[in-house]
Design an enzyme around this catalytic site. Sequence first.
Site, PDB file in Angstrom:
ATOM      1  CG  ASP A  46       3.177   4.566  -3.083  1.00  0.00           C
ATOM      2  OD1 ASP A  46       2.494   5.008  -2.144  1.00  0.00           O
ATOM      3  OD2 ASP A  46       3.420   3.354  -3.248  1.00  0.00           O
ATOM      4  CG  ASP A  56       2.167   4.731   2.395  1.00  0.00           C
ATOM      5  OD1 ASP A  56       2.369   3.570   2.017  1.00  0.00           O
ATOM      6  OD2 ASP A  56       2.585   5.181   3.477  1.00  0.00           O
ATOM      7  CD  GLU A  82      -1.117   0.693   2.633  1.00  0.00           C
ATOM      8  OE1 GLU A  82      -0.521  -0.357   2.813  1.00  0.00           O
ATOM      9  OE2 GLU A  82      -0.664   1.797   2.983  1.00  0.00           O
ATOM     10  CG  HIS A 138       5.394  -2.701  -1.514  1.00  0.00           C
ATOM     11  ND1 HIS A 138       4.086  -2.395  -1.822  1.00  0.00           N
ATOM     12  CD2 HIS A 138       5.768  -1.827  -0.551  1.00  0.00           C
ATOM     13  CE1 HIS A 138       3.701  -1.366  -1.090  1.00  0.00           C
ATOM     14  NE2 HIS A 138       4.696  -1.000  -0.319  1.00  0.00           N
ATOM     15  CG  ASP A 139       3.588  -3.239   2.260  1.00  0.00           C
ATOM     16  OD1 ASP A 139       4.804  -2.961   2.277  1.00  0.00           O
ATOM     17  OD2 ASP A 139       2.694  -2.384   2.143  1.00  0.00           O
TER      18      ASP A 139
HETATM   19  C1  GLC Z   1       2.454   1.313   3.570  1.00  0.00           C
HETATM   20  C2  GLC Z   1       3.464   0.817   2.570  1.00  0.00           C
HETATM   21  C3  GLC Z   1       4.592   0.166   3.305  1.00  0.00           C
HETATM   22  C4  GLC Z   1       5.223   1.182   4.215  1.00  0.00           C
HETATM   23  C5  GLC Z   1       4.202   1.829   5.126  1.00  0.00           C
HETATM   24  C6  GLC Z   1       4.738   3.072   5.746  1.00  0.00           C
HETATM   25  O1  GLC Z   1       1.838   0.277   4.241  1.00  0.00           O
HETATM   26  O2  GLC Z   1       2.857   0.004   1.628  1.00  0.00           O
HETATM   27  O3  GLC Z   1       5.537  -0.396   2.438  1.00  0.00           O
HETATM   28  O4  GLC Z   1       6.225   0.580   4.967  1.00  0.00           O
HETATM   29  O5  GLC Z   1       3.037   2.213   4.444  1.00  0.00           O
HETATM   30  O6  GLC Z   1       4.850   4.089   4.796  1.00  0.00           O
END
Ligand code: GLC
Length: 556
Positions: free
Chosen positions: A98, A200, A255, A328-329
């Site tokens: 990641d 990310d 993402e 995980h979000d």
């Molecule tokens: C992405 C991740 C999340 C994180 C954010 C900031 O959305 O999936 O878990 O808090 O980025 O890095």
Amino acid sequence: MELSWFKKGTIYQIYPRSFNDSNNDGIGDLRGIIEKLDYLQGLHVDILWLSPIFCSPNDDNGYDISDYCAIMPEFGTMEDFDELLQKTHDRGMRLILDLVANHCSDEHLWFKEAKKSKDNSFRNYFHWRKPAADGGPPNNWKSFFGGSAWEYDSTSGEYYLHLFTKKQPDLNWENPKVREEIYDAMRFWLDKGVDGFRMDVIPLISKRDGYPDAPDVGFRKIIEDVYANGPRLHEYLREMNEKVVSHYDAFSLAEGVGINHNNAGLYINCDRKELNMLYHFDVLECTIVNGKFEEDSPFDLVNLKSIFKRWRDAVHEKGWLANAMGNHDFARMISRFGDDKQYWSASAKMLLIMQSTQNGTLNLYQGDEIGMTNIVLESVGEIKDVQSLNFYNENLETKRYPKELALEMINKEGRDNARTPVQWNDEINGGFSIANPWLKVNPNYLDINVKKQDKDPDSILNFYRGLLKIRKEHDVFVYGDFEEIEFNNPNMYIYNKMLGNDKITVILNFGSSVIYYKSSGEIDKSTILVNNYETLSVENDTMRLQPYQGVVLKMN
Ligand code: GLC
Ligand code: CA
């Protein structure tokens, strides 16, 4: 459409902190993952995505990186990582990391230096601005996690930008040195043999010139129009691909925050040579109107179908998507889209049938293969996620909602739901650790756990194993052309998929009532390839579907 291992492969996301604790300190770790590699191989997943494993003070559980080329000590050592990578490859699986490139940790050397003075050589690694005339932040940008996106630094009298927590300062991609630092880090891992990166919040890396105020519209719209899709973004992505990713047999998974179906092609159309695939937020947020902990809308199947359809049409032939319904979000997939009580098993299986027959790379999240559900946190003391905590504390000040309601909202939508430790067996802490876990284990581990489902031929786990194997054997699941049937039916999702001479029909009952499906011809039971119930009742051209029943028929 070019075929490729990362298109057909199933991605399985691991949140290392919650996966498996090998040394019993309450925190999952790399050796914990190594212990479960046979389990993952037996599940027939192909690509493991690890949420960040790099050095981090863990303000946002690893998404605040203080050293891009070192392993977080709580997770283990570089030797552990090398062994994990080797053993993953030995089992014919791949591993992606990641990459958090939009921001780092305020405890990263770069930021510690940058803070020292305005003329420090690292100053320009970040976004610094003078205060507004009234001494306040330079513009009205809000952080994703509440409050202003600017933090005042008293040493220099300037503000720095942080779109996430104030311990996650945004990197300044305008500075070519920053880009080279990130590319070097990527090469470091790729040279070790990792197979790619999940990127990310990558659409946020290019900021708008002059940092203009955001208009007074919903937060989702602000993300699209003000934070994401910045003016130099595509130049950076092309450079990253040209200088780094394209030199390896590796792929990039973006993402897709702030990306919509109209501009997605700019990121993933193969002839643009930017990113290999993305997962968008339209499915993940289909019940979320403006943002988390804001008003939400009830689940609507026809809306879900239209989301899948418009994205299919948008990327057609040229781009590639990953399909995720949980990570995980977000709260747990089954608690959002299925029924985590009476029809728990049937609905979990039905959702997998739907996901595995959508176009794109299947993207699964740990624990969904045993139907892990949302958790009830009893008090604010049990909340661990910074997003939920910020919301809770901000609400204490604004008093927008009563405290009990705020906690209820967190229990419904908060990220801790997906982060509770994986439930391996019915022993202490679900077999995750004998120490007190960093986040409460869901008390339903006595019923819902891997060990129990491993032995049960009708379990969700064994259904996943079976279906993921079938998917591997049938290209039509992945690459087939899609043909909708009864698109406006609000209770059933029905479609054909065709590839060459292969054709499947997918029929899904999306609710808790018995429902009848009338086909255009006689239904032949010998065509059943997948069924989440033991039986299927058919009379001539009509099928009687049980609650959340789903079937795949192989038509030739
Ligand atoms: C992405 C991740 C999340 C994180 C954010 C900031 O959305 O999936 O878990 O808090 O980025 O890095
Ligand atoms: Ca540990």
